[in-house]
Scaffold this motif. Sequence first.
Motif, PDB file in Angstrom:
ATOM      1  N   GLY A 257       0.800  -1.228   0.000  1.00 42.36           N
ATOM      2  CA  GLY A 257       0.000   0.000   0.000  1.00 42.36           C
ATOM      3  C   GLY A 257       0.825   1.267   0.000  1.00 42.36           C
ATOM      4  N   VAL A 258       0.391   2.214   0.821  1.00 41.97           N
ATOM      5  CA  VAL A 258       0.857   3.587   0.739  1.00 41.97           C
ATOM      6  C   VAL A 258       2.261   3.734   1.324  1.00 41.97           C
ATOM      7  CG1 VAL A 258       0.344   5.901   1.602  1.00 41.97           C
ATOM      8  CG2 VAL A 258      -1.491   4.398   0.900  1.00 41.97           C
ATOM      9  N   PHE A 259       3.054   4.569   0.673  1.00 43.48           N
ATOM     10  CA  PHE A 259       4.244   5.090   1.342  1.00 43.48           C
ATOM     11  C   PHE A 259       3.963   6.559   1.631  1.00 43.48           C
ATOM     12  CE2 PHE A 259       7.966   7.796   0.992  1.00 43.48           C
ATOM     13  CZ  PHE A 259       8.714   7.299   2.034  1.00 43.48           C
ATOM     14  N   SER A 260       3.914   6.916   2.877  1.00 43.65           N
ATOM     15  CA  SER A 260       3.608   8.298   3.215  1.00 43.65           C
ATOM     16  C   SER A 260       4.864   8.994   3.717  1.00 43.65           C
ATOM     17  CB  SER A 260       2.524   8.345   4.287  1.00 43.65           C
ATOM     18  OG  SER A 260       2.446   9.656   4.779  1.00 43.65           O
ATOM     19  N   ARG A 261       5.241  10.056   3.033  1.00 43.21           N
ATOM     20  CA  ARG A 261       6.435  10.786   3.417  1.00 43.21           C
ATOM     21  C   ARG A 261       6.227  11.525   4.724  1.00 43.21           C
ATOM     22  NH1 ARG A 261      11.818  10.634   2.719  1.00 43.21           N
ATOM     23  NH2 ARG A 261      11.555  10.061   0.548  1.00 43.21           N
ATOM     24  N   VAL A 262       4.999  12.003   4.936  1.00 45.97           N
ATOM     25  CA  VAL A 262       4.721  12.730   6.181  1.00 45.97           C
ATOM     26  C   VAL A 262       4.976  11.828   7.374  1.00 45.97           C
ATOM     27  CG1 VAL A 262       2.985  13.954   7.498  1.00 45.97           C
ATOM     28  CG2 VAL A 262       2.956  14.092   5.045  1.00 45.97           C
ATOM     29  N   ASP A 263       4.409  10.615   7.305  1.00 48.54           N
ATOM     30  CA  ASP A 263       4.587   9.693   8.425  1.00 48.54           C
ATOM     31  C   ASP A 263       6.046   9.290   8.563  1.00 48.54           C
ATOM     32  OD1 ASP A 263       1.934   9.836   8.784  1.00 48.54           O
ATOM     33  OD2 ASP A 263       1.445   7.930   7.816  1.00 48.54           O
ATOM     34  N   TYR A 319      16.687   6.102  -1.950  1.00 47.57           N
ATOM     35  CA  TYR A 319      15.432   6.134  -1.220  1.00 47.57           C
ATOM     36  C   TYR A 319      15.514   5.081  -0.126  1.00 47.57           C
ATOM     37  CZ  TYR A 319      15.215   2.873  -5.065  1.00 47.57           C
ATOM     38  OH  TYR A 319      15.550   1.933  -5.995  1.00 47.57           O
ATOM     39  N   PRO A 320      14.738   5.240   0.938  1.00 48.86           N
ATOM     40  CA  PRO A 320      14.757   4.197   1.969  1.00 48.86           C
ATOM     41  C   PRO A 320      14.231   2.901   1.380  1.00 48.86           C
ATOM     42  CG  PRO A 320      12.956   5.738   2.340  1.00 48.86           C
ATOM     43  CD  PRO A 320      13.798   6.326   1.265  1.00 48.86           C
ATOM     44  N   TRP A 325      11.654  -3.685  -1.889  1.00 48.63           N
ATOM     45  CA  TRP A 325      12.188  -2.640  -2.769  1.00 48.63           C
ATOM     46  C   TRP A 325      13.634  -2.957  -3.114  1.00 48.63           C
ATOM     47  CZ3 TRP A 325      10.269   2.874  -0.996  1.00 48.63           C
ATOM     48  CH2 TRP A 325       8.873   2.884  -1.052  1.00 48.63           C
ATOM     49  N   ARG A 326      14.023  -2.484  -4.254  1.00 43.22           N
ATOM     50  CA  ARG A 326      15.364  -2.778  -4.731  1.00 43.22           C
ATOM     51  C   ARG A 326      16.159  -1.500  -4.948  1.00 43.22           C
ATOM     52  NH1 ARG A 326      15.009  -7.938  -6.875  1.00 43.22           N
ATOM     53  NH2 ARG A 326      12.820  -8.491  -6.788  1.00 43.22           N
TER      54      ARG A 326
END
Lengths: 464, 738
Positions: A257-263, A319-320, A325-326
């Motif tokens: 699902g979501v990747f939220s930068r704010v969180d 990116y984290p 993720w690769r």
Amino acid sequence: MAARIGIFAVVVAVFLSIPAFSSAQDLQIVNAERRIDLSSHIVKDFLTLKVENIGISPAAEMLLAFSPTQIKNLAMVQALAITGKKKKKTYLPLDVKPAEQPDAPNDTGYYRVTFVSPLGPGETVSLEVLYILTNSLEPFPVEITQSESQLVYYHDSAVILSPYHVKQQTTFVKTPSTRVESFTSIEPANRAGKEIKYGPYENRASYSYAPVIIHFENNSPFAVVEELVREIEISHWGSLQITEHYRLTHGGARHKGVFSRVDYQSKRSVSGASSFNALLAVLPPRVNSVYYRDDIGNISTSHLRTGFRKSELEFEPRYPLFGGWRATFIIGYRVPLEDYLFEASDGRRYLNFTFGCPLVETIVNKLTIKVVLPEGSKDPYAILPFTVNQDLQVKYSYLDIVGRTVVVLQKDNVVPTHNVPFQVYYTFKPIYMLAEPFMLVSAFFFVFVASLAYVHIDLNIARK
Amino acid sequence: MGGKSEPAKSESMATTTTSPDLINSSFFSFKSLKLKTKQQELLLRISILGLVYILAFIARLFSVLRYESMIHEFDPYFNYRTTLFLTEKGFYEFWNWFDSESWYPLGRIIGGTLYPGLMVTAALIYWALRFLRFFVHIREVCVLTAPFFASNTTLVAYFFGKEIWDTGAGLVAAVLIAICPGYISRSVAGSYDNEAVAIFALLLTFYLFVKAVNTGSLAWALASAFGYFYMVSAWGGYVFIINLVPLYVLVLLITGRYSMRLYIAYNCMYILGMLLAMQIRFVGFQHVQSGEHMGAMGVFLLMQVFYFLDWVKYQLNDTKLFQTFLRITVTSAIMVGGIALGLGTASGYISPWTGRFYSLLDPTYAKDHIPIIASVSEHQPTAWSSFMFDYHILLFLFPAGLYFCFKRLSDATIFIVMYGLTSLYFAGVMVRLILVATPAVCLISAIAVSATVKNLTSLLRTKQKVSQTGSTKGAGSSKASSKVTLDQSQPFQKNGAIALLVGVFYLLSRYAIHCTWVTSEAYSSPSIVLAARGAHGNRILFDDYREAYYWLRQNTPTDAKIMSWWDYGYQITAMGNRTVIVDNNTWNNTHIATVGRAMSSNEDEAYEIMRSLDVNYVLVVFGGVTGYSSDDINKFLWMVRIGGGVYPVIKEPEYLVNGEFRVDKGASPKMLNCLMYKLCYYRFGELTTEYGKPPGYDRARGVEIGNKDIKLEHLEEAYTTSNWIVRIYRVKPPTNRL
């Protein structure tokens, strides 16, 4: 004697086809203590064994048994013999080799440990065995969201799998945090804090197996390098150029699902607990010209600390990395030649360099090391403390005519304990060093001669 | 550096006229190594040219030093991607390449819709280097192609200057063009665009043509045809050549400068150049079918009429008879030409002028008719300040040079004057055409500098000679006294000349300083990586673009379709390696308008459009956190305009409040609920961007946003870069309907 034959018969009856080891049952394990460290994604098992020869003939070796899933993920086995009493303990490394046993029960895999000196009847020896398992923590749930933390399963046996009778044994499992969802209890078993204790169990027959599943939280970075290609280029003009191509992935529970930068920015403690965005590479001392880039250019987030013993490169991928993720990237650096290239007594030259992956706490599924020898090198061969696939290739680099010989070393399932020195021997005549400068000089020479000729020769057809 | 090599040049001119005795006396010990004056001059000239060649190259490496060896901006990424394809797959694959990764679902025939000159050039350099055993990466070749060709341009400028004026002017022109910001802006290392080689090709073609006109040699005309072919293969700007050259010929014909040399040069260049140009698939039959190329054909026919008339005149020997014949022939020729053109246009065989051509002639045309051209910042009319920025002192030297050109009118100077004036007009129409005018401005300014310096130094030298003779021999000599009496009419001539020379050198050194400053500060930014100064003076890099593109490349399915505004299309395909809906090759206005419509609709309507285009991810660029002003919100009105141009449901006034574009509380409801607004500001209201400001404060526009509670229904945030510059959203699959 009769009793022994009796036991032998029982074993045959239980396992239908027991391997015909020589003196398999001449040994027994008097006391075994196993500590399983599950705090990172690399599983480390420490076994302390007290082995006794109960047979009549001396035993030169013993076998370590592993279940089929373990043997697949087994990265390394080391054994040490302990001699001397408490305060004067000395450790002697022992020779450990994978062993094929025909008709092994249920595809059990074996490693053979050779003692320093054959164990006489009635004698005992203390051994320390370390083995390392990779890819043995199975994330469950398989997919997690950004705010969830990562839970994994670990499968093993509460008792030690061994071809020998084990008189007494205990297993300690260390988990990274106190959060353990569940664990299979085989009495006596209890849990205190970060530790689960199985045992002590008395008198377990050979090939006893008691499967357990531990479900616990593990948010340590599951940094898995799917493929690492390290190219070490030797230049006799004074440096060693190392280029490392990484294909890194997060091997834990997949991000959903979501990747939220704010969180991710504001609630760092509860958001993306299992993700990682910083890596540490331990590079040789006196390293210079370090770069960190990928297919589309430089990555500007890295810091290098150089020291006398080692250099540390702290870097972040673009990116984290969340589960699944690769990231691919390249690290390159240069070290002075005199630290790594030596001349053997017979006139050969040899490179002494560290095997393995410079990244800390990382598994490498497939490691390829290419040692590019200078043009004109002959008879290369590599010496390593463990078996790897070896191959020879040819590479063309700047100003090469015949190409450079490349020694290719390839190994699967590499863990940080594989970072040990290896050597590549070759013969090289120093006169070859002058080939390339000579080519350049002659090229310039011909340009000047040609222009001289052009100025002085009249190419006009018509008479002036 | 311009200032540095300047004295050297004047020195060279001084040495050309110094008496050999002086050299003999000072270099008597090296008699055997002694060079003749002419050889010395040659040596100086070659070393100056060599230095200028190197200077032009290294001045363009600021970007590599400041940032890294990387491809810049937007179009160069497409060029890089195609070059990569060319070197990997070979020429035939390249020529027949159908690219399904862009313009989904239409695709693009790459081989037939690009100018292959740049890619082929880079690939040839790459292959040549590999053949010579230099195993460089193709990226390095691409990055350094522009500086390399800029260096070559300085050589062409030298020869061109030599052809139209003298070697001195040539040398000055080489120096001026080597560091002129107008040219550097498009040829720094990494600016791997068509213009990088095209300016070289343009100047080369002009030089060879002028040379052909001056000599009347078939060989030079042939060479200029090949130069033209290279230009056609490299850049759409070749239209400028095919219109300027006929115009020049026409002017020569009108001013009575018709000659056999001109006849040979133009005919050979036009016919061969046309045939060669037709080999480029993207150009094809335009030379005989498009309105923009008809002028050249008309002049070609006129040329034949002139030749015919010349012949008739020679045969007739009767002025009166010839006059009537002339009248009849000219009228009928014009009539036939006019009828042919009319018929061709009416039948559709000859296409009318394109919008781009119109917008060149009329600066206001694009704004009213083609928003997609007008939306590009480099297509805006040029401000005075950018002329000053790009030309600096050349702006003042240019009229002076024109004066010198008119004073010594020849076929060659007429050409450079026409080139200068026309290109300067176009430079005024579009910012990016400053580039085309730069060589002309440099050449004409070089004439001004060279002629002035030459006059001044010759003045000084005669004076010196006089004073020397005066001091050694006294005032007894009659020759000296006569000169002294001559000079007495201008008493402060020597001082004046020295003052003027100092002034010239001061100006030139200012120019050199200005050029260096502009290059390092303004024109070396790759625009992919943004740099800013931190609070403590440290340099902060914003590498968000590459972060996002690399994320796309690694963490999305390989067949994912990305929707973004067309500006980022080339970058996404090149760096992200994913399929895009629209990109910088704006060939299909409707498709772009569809994307514009999706961005300016509300989420439900946009979802329908995105579903119909199979969009998986939407990418927006947002500068509210960093204060980066060229983001999608600031470009949004163009999306509305372009979308509204095709789909009248999108109406620009609905997004404005009293004709004002706002994003705060006072914004129009349509604006606050459109997809672009939602995607840019999603969860932005929770973020405090600046101390002492309320959460949700947009730093790029300096306002607190109007809609802080944004809910997304059909999309979800997939990734946002560390400085929020790029935000990527995943389009959810449709929910099951029961």
